[in-house]
Write an enzyme that holds these catalytic residues in place. Structure first.
Site, PDB file in Angstrom:
ATOM      1  N   TRP A 324      -5.972  -2.184  -6.836  1.00 27.82           N
ATOM      2  CA  TRP A 324      -5.242  -1.185  -7.610  1.00 27.82           C
ATOM      3  C   TRP A 324      -3.806  -1.031  -7.076  1.00 27.82           C
ATOM      4  O   TRP A 324      -2.862  -0.808  -7.839  1.00 27.82           O
ATOM      5  CB  TRP A 324      -5.971   0.166  -7.564  1.00 27.82           C
ATOM      6  CG  TRP A 324      -5.107   1.291  -8.048  1.00 27.82           C
ATOM      7  CD1 TRP A 324      -4.668   1.489  -9.322  1.00 27.82           C
ATOM      8  CD2 TRP A 324      -4.545   2.351  -7.261  1.00 27.82           C
ATOM      9  NE1 TRP A 324      -3.870   2.612  -9.374  1.00 27.82           N
ATOM     10  CE2 TRP A 324      -3.777   3.150  -8.127  1.00 27.82           C
ATOM     11  CE3 TRP A 324      -4.624   2.699  -5.911  1.00 27.82           C
ATOM     12  CZ2 TRP A 324      -3.091   4.278  -7.690  1.00 27.82           C
ATOM     13  CZ3 TRP A 324      -3.944   3.828  -5.480  1.00 27.82           C
ATOM     14  CH2 TRP A 324      -3.197   4.596  -6.360  1.00 27.82           C
ATOM     15  N   HIS A 325      -3.645  -1.186  -5.749  1.00 33.01           N
ATOM     16  CA  HIS A 325      -2.307  -1.037  -5.174  1.00 33.01           C
ATOM     17  C   HIS A 325      -1.385  -2.168  -5.601  1.00 33.01           C
ATOM     18  O   HIS A 325      -0.162  -2.035  -5.580  1.00 33.01           O
ATOM     19  CB  HIS A 325      -2.375  -0.966  -3.646  1.00 33.01           C
ATOM     20  CG  HIS A 325      -2.972   0.311  -3.139  1.00 33.01           C
ATOM     21  ND1 HIS A 325      -4.308   0.443  -2.859  1.00 33.01           N
ATOM     22  CD2 HIS A 325      -2.416   1.513  -2.892  1.00 33.01           C
ATOM     23  CE1 HIS A 325      -4.535   1.683  -2.442  1.00 33.01           C
ATOM     24  NE2 HIS A 325      -3.414   2.352  -2.458  1.00 33.01           N
ATOM     25  N   GLY A 326      -1.945  -3.305  -5.956  1.00 33.07           N
ATOM     26  CA  GLY A 326      -1.103  -4.415  -6.388  1.00 33.07           C
ATOM     27  C   GLY A 326      -1.887  -5.713  -6.375  1.00 33.07           C
ATOM     28  O   GLY A 326      -2.870  -5.855  -5.648  1.00 33.07           O
TER      29      GLY A 326
END
Lengths: 469, 102
Positions: A324-326
């Site tokens: 989700w962060h990247g």
């Protein structure tokens, strides 16, 4: 518009004055707060307001359909479709170019190279957070946690309310919509505690996070090969303090500002670096996201049903949390470290809670957990795996004792860590002292503290780290 | 035998930061915010000037800059910028500190 700026100060004064002057007309008040929230969001890029509006309408429509539908199968399909649309939009903005790059690379390796064009996509600020709010709404309707679906104006405000719009905390529909639905009470504003949270947040962001970043951490992570082991170790600890102060500052200010409008947000951080294990850490770090992942991902995956299923679900949840962060391997490794440690902890400790451990066990648990969390932060902060590998190999250069951390930086770092061990009810303790002063005096002290913090800070404030997610 | 269901409770309420906080009336809170604004304007004229300087060039920006400059000069003549300047000077002194022997 960032919280620690004069722009936001002016925006707040106008919004506060108008919103409370509309107390007798609740519908107008909500409408005004929605409009103000869209103005706040439009400061980044007005075009994204349409995305926010579209997300509100789609989730509202699905909420209506799910609520009116009786059949379990249809309800499940509707909630599945709503979540798929929400995640599809989020995935498009976050991962489209990453997927395109992967497809290009795969086609090239198969000898069928096609140069599929990349799109110039700008990630809308806060898209993850309003997507999570949208999912929370439709799932809460599906789980019958809400008595009735929200009206469209309420839904628009729920997704856009400016204190939590761009970086949380994630406020559940079942928690926040009932607050919006009833008129705000002008006799119940928890102002003194709100002032303390806002001032604490400003200090953490403007002073601690900003200086740690610009005077030490950025340089360490930019080129780890130029630093010795001690410097790198302090760099990892420094980033741990920086990201905590940065992120918790945002949510403290958000909670405080919301309270001044008469709304309550849940706690998002609870001295995470004093955690005695990873389960404990995730009960203290970004609590609104970790509990969101627990309720909307971990439990639907099967939760704790059997040891192996639990381990699998923990790993999936943390890996997706990392992704989700990247779309990058370093975030996957960050998630894998956390997931792996949660699995190890559950496998070894079972149901034994850290609270039952002897003192030496709790101290050791805190030290080990903190250092492993810092290890994961190295991957999280490094721009790529090469830099992370450089950083880790540099930790072995113990013969190089150069330290670039100044006494000022070290004070911020040690102070930031020491603050984790202050009493848990420190804000309430301060509040008990502050409420003895009459409100005009409290206000004067707040004004002086704001000027003091602004004078301590560097010129200009960097955006909050979590804006990029 | 199927594994025993050990699901987490779904309705665990969120922890409230504002639980137990002292309630206040709007009039008192508005007074406090007005007081905070006044003190910020009096003591923070340097920050106000920095903000006005960064505004886009144009009639409104020029007007705000002119106003902020005059306000800052007035506050300076009254000695009210000393508070912010002293804090900044203290910070710079600490920032410039080095380890003994270096």
């Amino acid at each position: 518009m960032l919280f620690p700026t004069l722009d936001f100060g002016l925006f707040f004064l106008v919004t506060f004055t108008v919103a409370w002057s509309l107390t007798r007309w609740p519908a107008w008040r909500l409408g005004f707060l929605t409009a103000a929230s869209y103005v706040f969001y439009g400061f980044w890029d007005w075009r994204f307001c349409f995305l926010l509006f579209g997300s509100s309408v789609v989730n509202w429509l699905f909420g209506q359909l799910i609520f009116r539908c009786d059949g379990d199968r249809q309800r499940r399909m509707l909630v599945g479709a709503a979540v798929a649309i929400d995640l599809g939009v989020l995935g498009f903005f976050k991962y489209f170019n990453f997927l395109l790059g992967s497809v290009n690379a795969t086609l090239e390796s198969l000898g069928a190279a096609r140069d599929l064009p990349y799109l110039s996509i700008v990630l809308p600020v806060g898209i993850s957070f309003f997507t999570f709010h949208g999912i929370s709404y439709v799932v809460d309707i599906y789980r019958r946690k809400l008595d009735r679906p929200a009206t469209l104006p309420l839904m628009m405000l729920y997704l856009s309310f400016f204190p939590q719009l761009v970086a949380g905390p994630i406020v559940r529909a079942a928690h926040f919509l009932p607050q919006l639905a009833k008129p705000a009470d002008p006799n119940d504003i928890r102002a003194t505690r709100a002032f303390l949270l806002i001032l604490g947040g400003l200090f953490k962001k403007v002073v601690v996070a900003n200086y740690l970043s610009t005077e030490f951490v950025d340089a360490i992570f930019f080129d780890p090969s130029r630093h010795g082991a001690l410097d790198l170790l302090l760099g990892a600890y420094g980033y741990a303090v920086q990201i905590y102060c940065d992120f918790s500052a945002y949510t403290d200010i958000a909670i405080g500002v919301a309270a001044l409008f008469g709304y309550r947000f849940p706690q998002n951080f609870d001295q995470p670096y004093r955690a005695v294990g990873f389960s404990d850490f995730w009960r203290r770090w970004h609590i609104s996201l970790s509990s969101w992942l627990r309720d909307y991902l971990y439990i639907p995956l099967g939760g704790n049903t059997g040891d192996w299923r639990r381990y699998r679900n923990l790993m999936i949840t943390m890996l997706l949390g990392g992704l989700w962060h990247g779309a990058a391997w370093n975030f996957v490794i960050w998630g894998a470290i956390h997931g792996g440690m949660l699995v190890v902890e559950h496998a070894i400790l079972g149901r034994r809670k850290p609270a039952d451990w002897p003192l030496w066990g709790r101290v050791l648990g805190t030290i080990v957990t903190f250092n492993l969390v810092c290890l994961a932060w190295i991957f999280f902060r490094s721009p790529d795996l090469i830099h992370a590998a450089d950083f880790l190999s540099g930790l072995g250069r113990i013969d190089d004792s150069r330290i670039t951390a100044t006494p000022f930086v070290l004070t911020l770092l040690v102070g930031g860590l020491a603050a984790q061990f202050l009493p848990r009810d420190r804000v309430a303790m301060l509040e008990r002292l502050a409420v003895r002063a009459p409100f005009p005096v409290q206000g004067a002290l707040v004004g002086a503290a704001i000027v003091g913090i602004a004078s301590l800070g560097p010129a200009g404030v960097a955006p909050f780290i979590y804006f990029q997610f | 035998m199927p594994p025993k269901e050990k699901r987490l409770p779904r309705d665990r309420p969120p922890i409230e930061v504002m639980d137990g906080a002292a309630p206040a009336r709007l009039r008192a809170v508005a007074g406090a915010i007005a007081s905070a604004t006044a003190i910020s304007l009096l003591l923070g004229s340097n920050a106000l000037l920095a903000w006005a300087t960064a505004l886009p060039v144009g009639p409104t920006g020029d007007f705000a800059l002119d106003l902020a400059q005059r306000w800052q000069e007035a506050m300076d003549s009254l000695g009210l910028t000393a508070f912010a300047s002293a804090i900044t000077a203290l910070l710079h002194a600490f920032q410039g500190a080095v380890w003994p022997g270096t």
